[in-house]
Design a protein around this motif. Structure first.
Motif, PDB file in Angstrom:
ATOM      1  N   GLY A   1     -36.809  14.525 -42.892  1.00  0.00           N
ATOM      2  CA  GLY A   1     -36.771  13.069 -42.849  1.00  0.00           C
ATOM      3  C   GLY A   1     -35.401  12.454 -42.711  1.00  0.00           C
ATOM      4  O   GLY A   1     -35.269  11.296 -42.312  1.00  0.00           O
ATOM      5  N   ASP A   2     -34.346  13.215 -43.042  1.00  0.00           N
ATOM      6  CA  ASP A   2     -33.004  12.633 -42.995  1.00  0.00           C
ATOM      7  C   ASP A   2     -32.326  12.799 -41.629  1.00  0.00           C
ATOM      8  O   ASP A   2     -31.181  12.388 -41.456  1.00  0.00           O
ATOM      9  CB  ASP A   2     -32.117  13.241 -44.090  1.00  0.00           C
ATOM     10  CG  ASP A   2     -31.966  14.757 -43.940  1.00  0.00           C
ATOM     11  OD1 ASP A   2     -32.768  15.376 -43.210  1.00  0.00           O
ATOM     12  OD2 ASP A   2     -31.047  15.312 -44.566  1.00  0.00           O
TER      13      ASP A   2
ATOM     14  N   ASP B   1     -31.323  14.077 -33.332  1.00  0.00           N
ATOM     15  CA  ASP B   1     -31.385  15.384 -33.978  1.00  0.00           C
ATOM     16  C   ASP B   1     -32.829  15.873 -34.101  1.00  0.00           C
ATOM     17  O   ASP B   1     -33.099  17.076 -33.992  1.00  0.00           O
ATOM     18  CB  ASP B   1     -30.703  15.348 -35.339  1.00  0.00           C
ATOM     19  CG  ASP B   1     -29.196  15.193 -35.212  1.00  0.00           C
ATOM     20  OD1 ASP B   1     -28.619  15.867 -34.343  1.00  0.00           O
ATOM     21  OD2 ASP B   1     -28.616  14.382 -35.942  1.00  0.00           O
ATOM     22  N   MET B   2     -33.765  14.933 -34.312  1.00  0.00           N
ATOM     23  CA  MET B   2     -35.184  15.311 -34.302  1.00  0.00           C
ATOM     24  C   MET B   2     -35.555  15.858 -32.926  1.00  0.00           C
ATOM     25  O   MET B   2     -36.267  16.861 -32.809  1.00  0.00           O
ATOM     26  CB  MET B   2     -36.064  14.096 -34.615  1.00  0.00           C
ATOM     27  CG  MET B   2     -36.019  13.627 -36.038  1.00  0.00           C
ATOM     28  SD  MET B   2     -37.208  12.265 -36.247  1.00  0.00           S
ATOM     29  CE  MET B   2     -36.593  11.541 -37.765  1.00  0.00           C
TER      30      MET B   2
ATOM     31  N   VAL C   1     -38.933   5.320 -36.343  1.00  0.00           N
ATOM     32  CA  VAL C   1     -37.904   4.845 -35.410  1.00  0.00           C
ATOM     33  C   VAL C   1     -38.465   3.621 -34.690  1.00  0.00           C
ATOM     34  O   VAL C   1     -39.574   3.684 -34.147  1.00  0.00           O
ATOM     35  CB  VAL C   1     -37.532   5.943 -34.390  1.00  0.00           C
ATOM     36  CG1 VAL C   1     -36.462   5.444 -33.427  1.00  0.00           C
ATOM     37  CG2 VAL C   1     -37.066   7.207 -35.114  1.00  0.00           C
ATOM     38  N   PRO C   2     -37.744   2.476 -34.690  1.00  0.00           N
ATOM     39  CA  PRO C   2     -38.249   1.280 -34.015  1.00  0.00           C
ATOM     40  C   PRO C   2     -38.579   1.567 -32.546  1.00  0.00           C
ATOM     41  O   PRO C   2     -37.927   2.381 -31.892  1.00  0.00           O
ATOM     42  CB  PRO C   2     -37.084   0.285 -34.134  1.00  0.00           C
ATOM     43  CG  PRO C   2     -36.297   0.761 -35.316  1.00  0.00           C
ATOM     44  CD  PRO C   2     -36.439   2.260 -35.319  1.00  0.00           C
TER      45      PRO C   2
ATOM     46  N   GLU D   1     -43.887   8.081 -29.018  1.00  0.00           N
ATOM     47  CA  GLU D   1     -44.884   7.809 -30.058  1.00  0.00           C
ATOM     48  C   GLU D   1     -44.618   8.630 -31.312  1.00  0.00           C
ATOM     49  O   GLU D   1     -44.775   8.145 -32.432  1.00  0.00           O
ATOM     50  CB  GLU D   1     -46.296   8.091 -29.526  1.00  0.00           C
ATOM     51  CG  GLU D   1     -46.803   7.045 -28.572  1.00  0.00           C
ATOM     52  CD  GLU D   1     -46.740   5.638 -29.140  1.00  0.00           C
ATOM     53  OE1 GLU D   1     -47.191   5.433 -30.291  1.00  0.00           O
ATOM     54  OE2 GLU D   1     -46.198   4.746 -28.462  1.00  0.00           O
ATOM     55  N   ALA D   2     -44.194   9.888 -31.131  1.00  0.00           N
ATOM     56  CA  ALA D   2     -43.896  10.734 -32.297  1.00  0.00           C
ATOM     57  C   ALA D   2     -42.726  10.152 -33.092  1.00  0.00           C
ATOM     58  O   ALA D   2     -42.752  10.136 -34.330  1.00  0.00           O
ATOM     59  CB  ALA D   2     -43.579  12.157 -31.837  1.00  0.00           C
ATOM     60  N   LEU D   3     -41.706   9.671 -32.396  1.00  0.00           N
ATOM     61  CA  LEU D   3     -40.565   9.055 -33.086  1.00  0.00           C
ATOM     62  C   LEU D   3     -40.977   7.764 -33.787  1.00  0.00           C
ATOM     63  O   LEU D   3     -40.523   7.486 -34.911  1.00  0.00           O
ATOM     64  CB  LEU D   3     -39.433   8.776 -32.085  1.00  0.00           C
ATOM     65  CG  LEU D   3     -38.686  10.007 -31.561  1.00  0.00           C
ATOM     66  CD1 LEU D   3     -37.768   9.622 -30.404  1.00  0.00           C
ATOM     67  CD2 LEU D   3     -37.886  10.692 -32.671  1.00  0.00           C
ATOM     68  N   ARG D   4     -41.833   6.979 -33.143  1.00  0.00           N
ATOM     69  CA  ARG D   4     -42.308   5.743 -33.794  1.00  0.00           C
ATOM     70  C   ARG D   4     -43.042   6.055 -35.092  1.00  0.00           C
ATOM     71  O   ARG D   4     -42.882   5.353 -36.093  1.00  0.00           O
ATOM     72  CB  ARG D   4     -43.230   4.972 -32.850  1.00  0.00           C
ATOM     73  CG  ARG D   4     -42.492   4.251 -31.746  1.00  0.00           C
ATOM     74  CD  ARG D   4     -43.466   3.527 -30.833  1.00  0.00           C
ATOM     75  NE  ARG D   4     -42.746   2.805 -29.799  1.00  0.00           N
ATOM     76  CZ  ARG D   4     -43.232   2.489 -28.624  1.00  0.00           C
ATOM     77  NH1 ARG D   4     -44.476   2.841 -28.298  1.00  0.00           N
ATOM     78  NH2 ARG D   4     -42.518   1.822 -27.750  1.00  0.00           N
ATOM     79  N   ARG D   5     -43.851   7.106 -35.040  1.00  0.00           N
ATOM     80  CA  ARG D   5     -44.579   7.484 -36.259  1.00  0.00           C
ATOM     81  C   ARG D   5     -43.630   7.953 -37.357  1.00  0.00           C
ATOM     82  O   ARG D   5     -43.987   7.922 -38.539  1.00  0.00           O
ATOM     83  CB  ARG D   5     -45.616   8.573 -35.942  1.00  0.00           C
ATOM     84  CG  ARG D   5     -46.809   8.050 -35.148  1.00  0.00           C
ATOM     85  CD  ARG D   5     -47.960   9.050 -35.116  1.00  0.00           C
ATOM     86  NE  ARG D   5     -47.617  10.293 -34.450  1.00  0.00           N
ATOM     87  CZ  ARG D   5     -47.728  10.506 -33.140  1.00  0.00           C
ATOM     88  NH1 ARG D   5     -48.166   9.544 -32.334  1.00  0.00           N
ATOM     89  NH2 ARG D   5     -47.415  11.679 -32.622  1.00  0.00           N
TER      90      ARG D   5
END
Length: 198
Positions: free
Chosen positions: A75-76, A81-82, A138-139, A131-135
């Motif tokens: 989560g950090d 980096d994700m 991430v705005p 979509e994965a980043l939004r979940r």
């Protein structure tokens, strides 16, 4: 005659790759691919909807692996980096399949119909990553920008790996993301700094 569906699929892919290299994509038919693979044309269409899709098999599995890697990232981590974590997963898939990946990319590069399909597939992957980043919180606007930028950086690293196979894809990928951060003026991540320590 191939004994299993997986074996037939693999042989069809290999046959298509050989024929596209020998004759070009436009001058190769699905029937010729099937004949080279030792199956009938009906078997070809049981596995692939058209002769373009032979070179894009596994796209759904790749998308799922990328999305899962983003979802499971600590989560950090910052969005890039994700994505780097996710692209490392994709990189391992490409490295395991290098004998297919390298000529496949070369054929796509010189074939307009395949470049068009490749761009459509890339857009689908970028949407899935967005979509994965939004979940992950991430705005939306930033998620889209990160996914597009990250995909472009991954593609750059993959091409560098094809051009320079003396280094593994992981090395090219790490370098590309480090260069991206340098271009944006962002400080290297803790992971980047740890990798550059003697």
């Amino acid at each position: 005659m191939p004994r299993s569906g997986a074996e037939a699929r693999r042989r069809l892919q290999q046959a298509a790759l050989e024929l596209y290299r020998e004759r070009g994509y436009d001058r190769t038919t699905a029937a010729e691919i099937a004949a080279r693979a030792g199956v009938n044309e009906r078997t070809f269409f049981r596995h692939f909807p058209d002769k373009r899709e032979v070179l894009f098999d596994g796209e759904a599995d790749l998308r799922d692996a990328l999305v899962r890697a983003v979802e499971e990232a600590p989560g950090d981590l910052a969005p890039l980096d994700m994505l780097l974590r996710a692209f490392r997963t994709a990189g391992r898939i490409l490295e395991e399949n290098r004998p297919f990946t390298e000529p496949r990319l070369a054929i796509i590069a010189v074939t307009p119909a395949l470049r068009e399909r490749d761009m459509a597939k890339a857009a689908s992957l970028v949407d899935a990553l967005t979509e994965a980043l939004r979940r992950r919180g991430v705005p939306g606007r930033l998620a889209g920008l990160a996914a597009q930028t990250g995909w472009g950086t991954f593609h750059h690293a993959a091409q560098a790996w094809i051009d320079d196979p003396s280094q593994d894809l992981e090395t090219h990928l790490q370098r590309a993301f480090t260069d991206l951060r340098a271009l944006s003026g962002a400080a290297p991540s803790a992971q980047d700094r740890a990798r550059t320590q003697p």
